[in-house]
Write an enzyme that holds these catalytic residues in place. Structure first.
Site, PDB file in Angstrom:
ATOM      1  N   LYS A 107      36.734  43.897  26.120  1.00 15.45           N
ATOM      2  CA  LYS A 107      38.010  44.379  25.589  1.00 15.45           C
ATOM      3  C   LYS A 107      38.739  43.286  24.797  1.00 15.45           C
ATOM      4  O   LYS A 107      39.228  43.537  23.705  1.00 15.45           O
ATOM      5  CB  LYS A 107      38.939  44.846  26.724  1.00 15.45           C
ATOM      6  CG  LYS A 107      38.380  45.977  27.573  1.00 15.45           C
ATOM      7  CD  LYS A 107      39.383  46.433  28.624  1.00 15.45           C
ATOM      8  CE  LYS A 107      39.742  45.396  29.673  1.00 15.45           C
ATOM      9  NZ  LYS A 107      38.647  45.015  30.576  1.00 15.45           N
ATOM     10  N   ARG A 158      45.975  50.373  33.889  1.00 13.52           N
ATOM     11  CA  ARG A 158      44.854  50.127  34.794  1.00 13.52           C
ATOM     12  C   ARG A 158      44.864  51.049  36.003  1.00 13.52           C
ATOM     13  O   ARG A 158      43.959  50.967  36.826  1.00 13.52           O
ATOM     14  CB  ARG A 158      44.943  48.696  35.288  1.00 13.52           C
ATOM     15  CG  ARG A 158      43.742  47.862  34.804  1.00 13.52           C
ATOM     16  CD  ARG A 158      43.934  46.523  35.293  1.00 13.52           C
ATOM     17  NE  ARG A 158      42.940  45.560  35.362  1.00 13.52           N
ATOM     18  CZ  ARG A 158      42.813  44.541  34.531  1.00 13.52           C
ATOM     19  NH1 ARG A 158      43.517  44.464  33.442  1.00 13.52           N
ATOM     20  NH2 ARG A 158      41.954  43.592  34.783  1.00 13.52           N
ATOM     21  N   ARG A 173      31.308  33.428  31.448  1.00 10.22           N
ATOM     22  CA  ARG A 173      32.453  33.431  30.525  1.00 10.22           C
ATOM     23  C   ARG A 173      33.333  32.207  30.760  1.00 10.22           C
ATOM     24  O   ARG A 173      33.527  31.772  31.887  1.00 10.22           O
ATOM     25  CB  ARG A 173      33.278  34.703  30.747  1.00 10.22           C
ATOM     26  CG  ARG A 173      34.517  34.777  29.879  1.00 10.22           C
ATOM     27  CD  ARG A 173      34.988  36.187  29.723  1.00 10.22           C
ATOM     28  NE  ARG A 173      35.756  36.661  30.864  1.00 10.22           N
ATOM     29  CZ  ARG A 173      36.368  37.850  30.874  1.00 10.22           C
ATOM     30  NH1 ARG A 173      36.268  38.666  29.850  1.00 10.22           N
ATOM     31  NH2 ARG A 173      37.056  38.227  31.928  1.00 10.22           N
ATOM     32  N   ARG A 201      37.855  31.029  34.660  1.00 11.30           N
ATOM     33  CA  ARG A 201      39.069  31.540  35.269  1.00 11.30           C
ATOM     34  C   ARG A 201      38.978  31.503  36.797  1.00 11.30           C
ATOM     35  O   ARG A 201      37.911  31.635  37.362  1.00 11.30           O
ATOM     36  CB  ARG A 201      39.314  32.982  34.816  1.00 11.30           C
ATOM     37  CG  ARG A 201      39.890  33.073  33.440  1.00 11.30           C
ATOM     38  CD  ARG A 201      39.879  34.468  32.855  1.00 11.30           C
ATOM     39  NE  ARG A 201      40.167  35.545  33.778  1.00 11.30           N
ATOM     40  CZ  ARG A 201      40.304  36.818  33.398  1.00 11.30           C
ATOM     41  NH1 ARG A 201      40.197  37.136  32.117  1.00 11.30           N
ATOM     42  NH2 ARG A 201      40.535  37.759  34.275  1.00 11.30           N
ATOM     43  N   ARG A 248      36.931  42.599  41.752  1.00 13.51           N
ATOM     44  CA  ARG A 248      37.509  43.164  40.518  1.00 13.51           C
ATOM     45  C   ARG A 248      36.715  44.385  40.064  1.00 13.51           C
ATOM     46  O   ARG A 248      37.283  45.358  39.582  1.00 13.51           O
ATOM     47  CB  ARG A 248      37.550  42.112  39.410  1.00 13.51           C
ATOM     48  CG  ARG A 248      38.692  41.121  39.592  1.00 13.51           C
ATOM     49  CD  ARG A 248      38.504  39.879  38.759  1.00 13.51           C
ATOM     50  NE  ARG A 248      38.600  40.109  37.344  1.00 13.51           N
ATOM     51  CZ  ARG A 248      38.013  39.350  36.427  1.00 13.51           C
ATOM     52  NH1 ARG A 248      37.263  38.328  36.787  1.00 13.51           N
ATOM     53  NH2 ARG A 248      38.167  39.612  35.150  1.00 13.51           N
TER      54      ARG A 248
HETATM   55  P1  AMP Z   1      42.408  40.665  33.052  1.00 10.78           P
HETATM   56  O1  AMP Z   1      42.524  39.414  32.280  1.00 10.78           O
HETATM   57  O2  AMP Z   1      42.810  41.884  32.249  1.00 10.78           O
HETATM   58  O3  AMP Z   1      41.074  40.834  33.732  1.00 10.78           O
HETATM   59  O4  AMP Z   1      43.513  40.578  34.216  1.00 10.78           O
HETATM   60  C1  AMP Z   1      43.447  39.580  35.200  1.00 10.78           C
HETATM   61  C2  AMP Z   1      44.192  40.006  36.454  1.00 10.78           C
HETATM   62  O5  AMP Z   1      45.566  40.252  36.143  1.00 10.78           O
HETATM   63  C3  AMP Z   1      43.707  41.301  37.075  1.00 10.78           C
HETATM   64  O6  AMP Z   1      42.588  41.115  37.922  1.00 10.78           O
HETATM   65  C4  AMP Z   1      44.955  41.749  37.835  1.00 10.78           C
HETATM   66  O7  AMP Z   1      45.145  40.967  39.000  1.00 10.78           O
HETATM   67  C5  AMP Z   1      46.067  41.368  36.871  1.00 10.78           C
HETATM   68  N1  AMP Z   1      46.353  42.457  35.896  1.00 10.78           N
HETATM   69  C6  AMP Z   1      46.176  42.426  34.549  1.00 10.78           C
HETATM   70  N2  AMP Z   1      46.551  43.585  33.984  1.00 10.78           N
HETATM   71  C7  AMP Z   1      46.965  44.386  35.001  1.00 10.78           C
HETATM   72  C8  AMP Z   1      47.472  45.719  35.059  1.00 10.78           C
HETATM   73  N3  AMP Z   1      47.613  46.480  33.971  1.00 10.78           N
HETATM   74  N4  AMP Z   1      47.782  46.215  36.296  1.00 10.78           N
HETATM   75  C9  AMP Z   1      47.657  45.475  37.417  1.00 10.78           C
HETATM   76  N5  AMP Z   1      47.183  44.216  37.422  1.00 10.78           N
HETATM   77  C10 AMP Z   1      46.837  43.664  36.225  1.00 10.78           C
END
Ligand code: AMP
Length: 213
Positions: free
Chosen positions: A13, A88, A127, A160, A171
């Site tokens: 994404k 999400r 990554r 990360r 996740r």
């Molecule tokens: P990402 O970089 O999109 O994988 O987001 C990293 C982490 O941030 C996720 O595993 C969640 O803990 C939190 N997070 C990001 N976006 C959301 C969302 N829309 N709703 C809830 N938690 C989020």
């Protein structure tokens, strides 16, 4: 363009969003990036989100909607936006729908990037991400020129915190349970574009085709 990018962690994404910004000046809005910046800066928001993020759980819908309600009203959204990692959950999707209706905005489509689980697992463990500009690298397929240093901004490129094996597995479970149902949600809204592709270029082509670009 105004798009939602759906897909499991590691589906691409962020990479696709960054490529799309170069096409028409739309901005990438990544709730994950916003939260990571808040954690790094030690803000109140960061403190509230940190533990859930580290474990690979979702932060609360209310916290996310608070962020997005403000973010979508910023001036740069006039040129379009790519929602990366948001919504999400079904409640977030419902709240977004209400917010956009209130703002008089309409999205072009929700793109579901569907990538096989083994590709996702391989990508997430290899990554690396720039802590300053968010650029994404891969130790196997797209390494930085100098190890640990961002080619784009010179920032520090690291794995990360939530890319340990345990957090990744959580996740993916959380994705299957809470986020995968959004594909049906947007299908019912008549907005879904599903792309089965492991190359970002192929995803971009499918989006361009759908939008008649
Ligand atoms: P990402 O970089 O999109 O994988 O987001 C990293 C982490 O941030 C996720 O595993 C969640 O803990 C939190 N997070 C990001 N976006 C959301 C969302 N829309 N709703 C809830 N938690 C989020």
């Amino acid at each position: 363009m105004k798009l939602i990018l759906l897909g499991a962690p590691g589906a691409g994404k962020g990479t696709v969003a960054k490529m799309l910004t170069a096409i028409d000046g739309s901005v990438q809005i990544s709730t994950g990036d916003i939260l990571r910046a808040a954690v790094a800066a030690g803000t109140e928001l960061g403190k509230q989100a940190e533990a859930a993020m580290k474990a690979g759980d979702l932060v609360s819908d209310d916290l996310i909607m608070g962020i997005m309600e403000e973010r979508l009203q910023e001036d740069d959204c006039q040129s379009g936006y790519l929602l990366d990692g948001f919504p999400r959950t079904i409640p977030q999707a419902e709240a977004l729908k209400a917010l956009l209706a209130k703002m008089g905005e309409q999205l072009d489509c929700a793109v579901n990037i569907d990538v096989p689980r083994e590709v996702i697992l391989d990508r997430l463990t290899t990554r690396r991400t720039c802590t300053d500009c968010g650029a994404i690298y891969n130790v196997k397929s797209n390494p930085t020129k100098v190890e640990g240093v961002c080619d784009a901004c010179g920032g520090s490129v690291v794995q990360r915190d939530d890319e340990t094996e345990e957090a990744i597995s959580n996740r993916l479970d959380v994705y299957n349970e809470k986020t995968a149902p959004l594909a049906d949600f947007y299908d019912n809204e008549g907005m879904l574009l599903t792309v089965n592709a492991t190359s970002s270029e192929a995803v971009i082509d499918a989006i361009k085709g759908k939008l008649g670009m």
